[in-house]
Design an enzyme around this catalytic site. Structure first.
Site, PDB file in Angstrom:
ATOM      1  CB  THR A  98       2.631  13.240  -3.802  1.00 32.99           C
ATOM      2  OG1 THR A  98       2.468  12.034  -4.553  1.00 32.99           O
ATOM      3  CG2 THR A  98       2.760  14.412  -4.758  1.00 32.99           C
ATOM      4  CE  LYS A 173       2.411  12.610  -8.086  1.00 31.38           C
ATOM      5  NZ  LYS A 173       1.625  11.473  -8.173  1.00 31.38           N
ATOM      6  CE  LYS A 248      -0.074  15.640  -1.326  1.00 35.79           C
ATOM      7  NZ  LYS A 248       0.346  14.316  -0.918  1.00 35.79           N
TER       8      LYS A 248
HETATM    9  P1  NAD Z   1      -3.951   7.414   2.642  1.00 38.78           P
HETATM   10  O1  NAD Z   1      -4.486   8.530   3.471  1.00 38.78           O
HETATM   11  O2  NAD Z   1      -4.862   6.338   2.181  1.00 38.78           O
HETATM   12  O3  NAD Z   1      -2.736   6.697   3.428  1.00 38.78           O
HETATM   13  C1  NAD Z   1      -1.824   7.365   4.254  1.00 38.78           C
HETATM   14  C2  NAD Z   1      -1.647   6.512   5.497  1.00 38.78           C
HETATM   15  O4  NAD Z   1      -0.639   7.091   6.314  1.00 38.78           O
HETATM   16  C3  NAD Z   1      -2.925   6.420   6.356  1.00 38.78           C
HETATM   17  O5  NAD Z   1      -3.290   5.054   6.501  1.00 38.78           O
HETATM   18  C4  NAD Z   1      -2.510   7.063   7.690  1.00 38.78           C
HETATM   19  O6  NAD Z   1      -3.111   6.445   8.816  1.00 38.78           O
HETATM   20  C5  NAD Z   1      -1.016   6.842   7.670  1.00 38.78           C
HETATM   21  N1  NAD Z   1      -0.247   7.724   8.535  1.00 38.78           N
HETATM   22  C6  NAD Z   1      -0.336   9.070   8.664  1.00 38.78           C
HETATM   23  N2  NAD Z   1       0.602   9.506   9.532  1.00 38.78           N
HETATM   24  C7  NAD Z   1       1.294   8.419   9.956  1.00 38.78           C
HETATM   25  C8  NAD Z   1       2.385   8.205  10.834  1.00 38.78           C
HETATM   26  N3  NAD Z   1       2.958   9.231  11.471  1.00 38.78           N
HETATM   27  N4  NAD Z   1       2.822   6.947  11.026  1.00 38.78           N
HETATM   28  C9  NAD Z   1       2.253   5.907  10.391  1.00 38.78           C
HETATM   29  N5  NAD Z   1       1.218   6.030   9.531  1.00 38.78           N
HETATM   30  C10 NAD Z   1       0.748   7.275   9.315  1.00 38.78           C
HETATM   31  O7  NAD Z   1      -3.217   8.118   1.408  1.00 38.78           O
HETATM   32  P2  NAD Z   1      -2.791   7.414   0.029  1.00 38.78           P
HETATM   33  O8  NAD Z   1      -3.878   7.581  -0.978  1.00 38.78           O
HETATM   34  O9  NAD Z   1      -2.234   6.064   0.319  1.00 38.78           O
HETATM   35  O10 NAD Z   1      -1.607   8.399  -0.435  1.00 38.78           O
HETATM   36  C11 NAD Z   1      -0.316   8.357   0.133  1.00 38.78           C
HETATM   37  C12 NAD Z   1       0.590   9.283  -0.649  1.00 38.78           C
HETATM   38  O11 NAD Z   1       0.615   8.855  -2.021  1.00 38.78           O
HETATM   39  C13 NAD Z   1       0.117  10.746  -0.667  1.00 38.78           C
HETATM   40  O12 NAD Z   1       1.246  11.585  -0.581  1.00 38.78           O
HETATM   41  C14 NAD Z   1      -0.584  10.875  -2.010  1.00 38.78           C
HETATM   42  O13 NAD Z   1      -0.558  12.206  -2.504  1.00 38.78           O
HETATM   43  C15 NAD Z   1       0.259   9.941  -2.868  1.00 38.78           C
HETATM   44  N6  NAD Z   1      -0.431   9.404  -4.044  1.00 38.78           N
HETATM   45  C16 NAD Z   1      -1.711   8.936  -3.936  1.00 38.78           C
HETATM   46  C17 NAD Z   1      -2.347   8.429  -5.069  1.00 38.78           C
HETATM   47  C18 NAD Z   1      -3.761   7.897  -4.995  1.00 38.78           C
HETATM   48  O14 NAD Z   1      -4.370   7.661  -6.043  1.00 38.78           O
HETATM   49  N7  NAD Z   1      -4.316   7.658  -3.790  1.00 38.78           N
HETATM   50  C19 NAD Z   1      -1.675   8.393  -6.301  1.00 38.78           C
HETATM   51  C20 NAD Z   1      -0.353   8.846  -6.364  1.00 38.78           C
HETATM   52  C21 NAD Z   1       0.256   9.354  -5.221  1.00 38.78           C
END
Ligand code: NAD
Length: 304
Positions: A98, A173, A248
């Site tokens: 997102t 979104k 966010k």
């Molecule tokens: P998260 O923090 O659990 O996962 C993100 C991952 O990216 C982490 O494991 C981190 O180590 C990794 N990362 C960061 N930089 C990196 C890089 N350069 N190379 C490789 N890996 C890297 O976050 P999430 O909850 O999985 O959310 C991910 C996205 O989805 C966000 O943009 C969030 O807004 C969106 N989102 C989340 C939810 C939710 O309920 N968690 C729902 C809808 C959308």
């Protein structure tokens, strides 16, 4: 069957990659966090030594990273080459993080300039949706690229909507979540006003849920315990959708408001309200817990 590079195997990306493996695809994954790699490997994701290593042999590169700056950095720049330089010409890049509409457009433009194709495909449905393969995808980009991505997205989600050109998945979104943030505040304020006027929660719910105040924030995510037994209010406001994530998304709405110049006063105000909540109890509470902050602030005001 496609070969997919999956970058970002966190709360969302981990189970999404696992569902692609279940759907029969070869998935090469990469994450900076060792724990994410271990969990993904247990689910059948092949671990790559680097993000570029995963992208080098992929047909499709999916990113699921925290924020826009991570996506743009992972795609790479002239000085610090990344996924775009490593991938074979014509690779399809799908970013499901997102991020802001203008960041999504910048990422897609960089992909196209490097000889690739790009879709923005943010999701809703949370971790449960990611685990169960029931996410909703909002997709922006070319028709032909959407058609190619559709079978892959169907392995991770249930409702997949092509919203239009580049950036319009993120636009859909951010607009939806701004409606949600504002309406959760409105419903919460109404319950606290009702309390002070002597109206029971159940009566207000029965009236509003059958009248023009009806909305998801009331009928599914009801912020007071009782009327909707499955709402987080009945479970100590455990998320659900955490206040920090709403904050966010509303900060992205704020960016969209500034980008478009719209006089969206409630959007801006809701962003401020949820930013404050996320700094306090909203760090680990469902966003419907905003009602407790409204109640507490009302008590302070009464004393003042
Ligand atoms: P998260 O923090 O659990 O996962 C993100 C991952 O990216 C982490 O494991 C981190 O180590 C990794 N990362 C960061 N930089 C990196 C890089 N350069 N190379 C490789 N890996 C890297 O976050 P999430 O909850 O999985 O959310 C991910 C996205 O989805 C966000 O943009 C969030 O807004 C969106 N989102 C989340 C939810 C939710 O309920 N968690 C729902 C809808 C959308």
């Amino acid at each position: 069957m496609s070969t997919i590079a999956f970058i970002g195997l966190g709360h969302m990306g981990g189970p999404m990659a696992a569902n692609l493996v279940k759907a029969g695809h070869r998935v090469a994954g990469f994450d900076l966090a060792p724990a994410a790699l271990t969990a993904a490997s247990a689910a059948g994701v092949e671990l790559a030594a680097s993000a570029a290593g995963a992208a080098a042999t992929a047909d499709v590169v999916i990113t699921m990273l925290p924020a826009g700056r991570h996506v743009l950095a992972a795609y790479g720049t002239a000085d610090e080459p990344g996924l775009l330089a490593a991938a074979r010409p014509g690779t399809l890049f799908i970013d499901s993080s997102t991020i802001a509409v203008d960041e999504a457009r910048a990422a897609a433009a960089a992909a196209v300039a490097a000889g690739h194709r790009a879709l923005d495909a943010p999701v809703s449905g949370g971790v449960v949706g990611a685990e169960n393969g029931t996410l909703a995808f909002m997709v922006g980009g070319e028709d032909t690229d959407f058609a190619e991505a559709l079978p892959l997205l169907e392995g991770m989600g249930r409702r997949i909507v092509h919203c239009g050109g580049t950036g319009l998945g993120q636009a859909a979104k951010v607009c939806n979540n701004m409606i949600l943030g504002i309406s959760q505040i409105a419903v919460s304020e109404a319950f606290v006003i009702g309390e002070r006027l002597g109206l029971s929660h159940q009566v207000l719910f029965d009236v509003a849920s059958n009248a023009s105040g009806q909305c998801w924030a009331l009928t599914t995510n009801c912020p007071v315990p009782g009327p909707v037994p499955t709402s987080p209010a009945n479970n100590d406001y455990r998320p659900g959708f955490a206040g920090v994530l709403m904050a966010k998304d509303l900060s992205l709405a704020e960016q969209a408001i500034r980008l478009t110049g719209v006089n969206a006063q409630l959007g801006l105000q809701s962003s401020r309200i949820f930013a404050e909540f996320a700094d306090g109890p909203g760090a680990d509470q469902d966003f419907s817990g905003i009602i407790n902050s409204i109640r507490a602030a009302s008590e302070e005001r009464g004393r003042g």
